[in-house]
Motif scaffolding. Structure first.
Motif, mmCIF file in Angstrom:
data_model
loop_
_atom_site.group_PDB
_atom_site.id
_atom_site.type_symbol
_atom_site.label_atom_id
_atom_site.label_comp_id
_atom_site.label_asym_id
_atom_site.label_seq_id
_atom_site.Cartn_x
_atom_site.Cartn_y
_atom_site.Cartn_z
ATOM 1 N N ALA A 24 23.006 21.725 1.777
ATOM 2 C CA ALA A 24 23.372 21.397 3.158
ATOM 3 C C ALA A 24 23.561 22.675 3.967
ATOM 4 O O ALA A 24 23.140 22.760 5.126
ATOM 5 C CB ALA A 24 24.642 20.551 3.176
ATOM 6 N N MET A 25 24.157 23.695 3.355
ATOM 7 C CA MET A 25 24.334 24.969 4.047
ATOM 8 C C MET A 25 22.991 25.653 4.304
ATOM 9 O O MET A 25 22.810 26.305 5.327
ATOM 10 C CB MET A 25 25.257 25.896 3.263
ATOM 11 N N LEU A 26 22.029 25.483 3.392
ATOM 12 C CA LEU A 26 20.677 26.009 3.633
ATOM 13 C C LEU A 26 20.072 25.373 4.886
ATOM 14 O O LEU A 26 19.448 26.057 5.698
ATOM 15 C CB LEU A 26 19.755 25.725 2.446
ATOM 16 N N LEU A 53 30.023 14.500 13.903
ATOM 17 C CA LEU A 53 31.319 14.757 13.273
ATOM 18 C C LEU A 53 32.475 14.372 14.176
ATOM 19 O O LEU A 53 32.441 14.601 15.385
ATOM 20 C CB LEU A 53 31.445 16.238 12.906
ATOM 21 N N ASN A 54 33.501 13.831 13.576
ATOM 22 C CA ASN A 54 34.753 13.524 14.247
ATOM 23 C C ASN A 54 35.381 14.844 14.686
ATOM 24 O O ASN A 54 35.299 15.841 13.986
ATOM 25 C CB ASN A 54 35.638 12.783 13.233
ATOM 26 N N THR A 55 36.029 14.845 15.829
ATOM 27 C CA THR A 55 36.657 16.058 16.354
ATOM 28 C C THR A 55 37.637 16.666 15.353
ATOM 29 O O THR A 55 37.711 17.883 15.208
ATOM 30 C CB THR A 55 37.394 15.751 17.676
ATOM 31 N N LYS A 56 38.342 15.831 14.613
ATOM 32 C CA LYS A 56 39.313 16.326 13.639
ATOM 33 C C LYS A 56 38.620 17.036 12.473
ATOM 34 O O LYS A 56 39.180 17.946 11.875
ATOM 35 C CB LYS A 56 40.163 15.178 13.113
ATOM 36 N N ALA A 57 37.421 16.640 12.153
ATOM 37 C CA ALA A 57 36.683 17.250 11.041
ATOM 38 C C ALA A 57 35.964 18.526 11.476
ATOM 39 O O ALA A 57 35.578 19.336 10.636
ATOM 40 C CB ALA A 57 35.675 16.262 10.471
ATOM 41 N N MET A 58 35.783 18.712 12.770
ATOM 42 C CA MET A 58 35.004 19.842 13.269
ATOM 43 C C MET A 58 35.604 21.190 12.876
ATOM 44 O O MET A 58 34.873 22.111 12.517
ATOM 45 C CB MET A 58 34.846 19.752 14.788
ATOM 46 N N ALA A 59 36.912 21.333 12.890
ATOM 47 C CA ALA A 59 37.538 22.615 12.536
ATOM 48 C C ALA A 59 37.224 22.978 11.084
ATOM 49 O O ALA A 59 36.869 24.121 10.786
ATOM 50 C CB ALA A 59 39.035 22.556 12.757
ATOM 51 N N ASP A 60 37.335 22.004 10.180
ATOM 52 C CA ASP A 60 37.007 22.252 8.774
ATOM 53 C C ASP A 60 35.522 22.590 8.618
ATOM 54 O O ASP A 60 35.155 23.492 7.867
ATOM 55 C CB ASP A 60 37.348 21.042 7.905
ATOM 56 N N TYR A 61 34.698 21.869 9.340
ATOM 57 C CA TYR A 61 33.257 22.100 9.283
ATOM 58 C C TYR A 61 32.924 23.526 9.740
ATOM 59 O O TYR A 61 32.198 24.251 9.066
ATOM 60 C CB TYR A 61 32.534 21.069 10.155
ATOM 61 N N LEU A 62 33.486 23.935 10.865
ATOM 62 C CA LEU A 62 33.235 25.281 11.385
ATOM 63 C C LEU A 62 33.748 26.356 10.434
ATOM 64 O O LEU A 62 33.126 27.406 10.274
ATOM 65 C CB LEU A 62 33.845 25.449 12.776
ATOM 66 N N SER A 63 34.864 26.082 9.781
ATOM 67 C CA SER A 63 35.404 27.028 8.805
ATOM 68 C C SER A 63 34.435 27.218 7.639
ATOM 69 O O SER A 63 34.169 28.343 7.211
ATOM 70 C CB SER A 63 36.759 26.522 8.299
ATOM 71 N N ILE A 64 33.893 26.137 7.138
ATOM 72 C CA ILE A 64 32.943 26.206 6.018
ATOM 73 C C ILE A 64 31.655 26.893 6.445
ATOM 74 O O ILE A 64 31.127 27.753 5.738
ATOM 75 C CB ILE A 64 32.673 24.802 5.453
ATOM 76 N N VAL A 65 31.146 26.542 7.613
ATOM 77 C CA VAL A 65 29.923 27.177 8.114
ATOM 78 C C VAL A 65 30.157 28.677 8.279
ATOM 79 O O VAL A 65 29.314 29.496 7.917
ATOM 80 C CB VAL A 65 29.450 26.537 9.443
ATOM 81 N N GLU A 70 25.035 29.727 16.884
ATOM 82 C CA GLU A 70 24.154 28.613 17.287
ATOM 83 C C GLU A 70 24.852 27.268 17.129
ATOM 84 O O GLU A 70 24.691 26.381 17.956
ATOM 85 C CB GLU A 70 22.860 28.634 16.471
ATOM 86 N N VAL A 71 25.590 27.108 16.036
ATOM 87 C CA VAL A 71 26.321 25.850 15.804
ATOM 88 C C VAL A 71 27.321 25.621 16.927
ATOM 89 O O VAL A 71 27.394 24.534 17.497
ATOM 90 C CB VAL A 71 27.031 25.869 14.423
ATOM 91 N N ILE A 72 28.082 26.645 17.267
ATOM 92 C CA ILE A 72 29.085 26.513 18.324
ATOM 93 C C ILE A 72 28.408 26.268 19.671
ATOM 94 O O ILE A 72 28.849 25.411 20.450
ATOM 95 C CB ILE A 72 29.992 27.770 18.377
ATOM 96 N N LYS A 73 27.347 26.974 19.942
ATOM 97 C CA LYS A 73 26.626 26.826 21.211
ATOM 98 C C LYS A 73 26.075 25.414 21.371
ATOM 99 O O LYS A 73 26.077 24.868 22.474
ATOM 100 C CB LYS A 73 25.489 27.849 21.279
#
Length: 139
Positions: free
Chosen positions: A95-97, A111-123, A134-137
């Protein structure tokens, strides 16, 4: 881990042997992660050799999805299809690839807004700074 990168006299690694002799998906995933750490293995040619020796349709499907991320081809599956496949088999490195190659795939995850912080941390931990940008943009 270094033993997973060793080659025999034919140039085969433990991943080649695991594919050929029907190792479990979990074993293949572990060896594939280690195998892809070597830059020379991140080519469509290297993956093609694994697809040829593989007998299992599940593993062949996994390898074809990784192959499509490394190969520019019009017939490749869409990034969100590849992402869905990796998530369905709990292949988080895969998935990271996808995210690293196609950061805009984040939009398709809904993604749910609550899950976004965890997602961004992993990315942020697993992908390049350019990908993170790019993900944030695109979010």
């Amino acid at each position: 881990p270094d033993a997973a990168k060793e080659k025999d006299q034919r140039g085969w690694t433990p991943l080649h042997l695991a594919c050929r002799y029907g190792a479990s998906l979990a074993t293949i995933l572990l060896l594939l992660d280690l195998w892809l750490e070597a830059k020379e293995n991140r080519s469509s040619h290297s993956l093609r050799s694994l697809i040829i020796v593989n007998k299992s349709s599940d593993i062949k499907n996994l390898l074809l999805h990784v192959y499509s991320l490394l190969n520019e081809n019009q017939r490749n599956p869409f990034p969100h299809e590849i992402m869905s496949f990796f998530v369905s088999i709990d292949c988080w490195d895969g998935a990271m690839l996808v995210i690293n190659r196609y950061p805009t795939v984040t939009k398709t995850l809904k993604l749910n807004t609550k899950a976004m912080a965890d997602y961004l941390s992993i990315v942020g931990k697993c992908c390049s700074l350019t990908t993170m940008s790019e993900v944030i943009k695109n979010e």
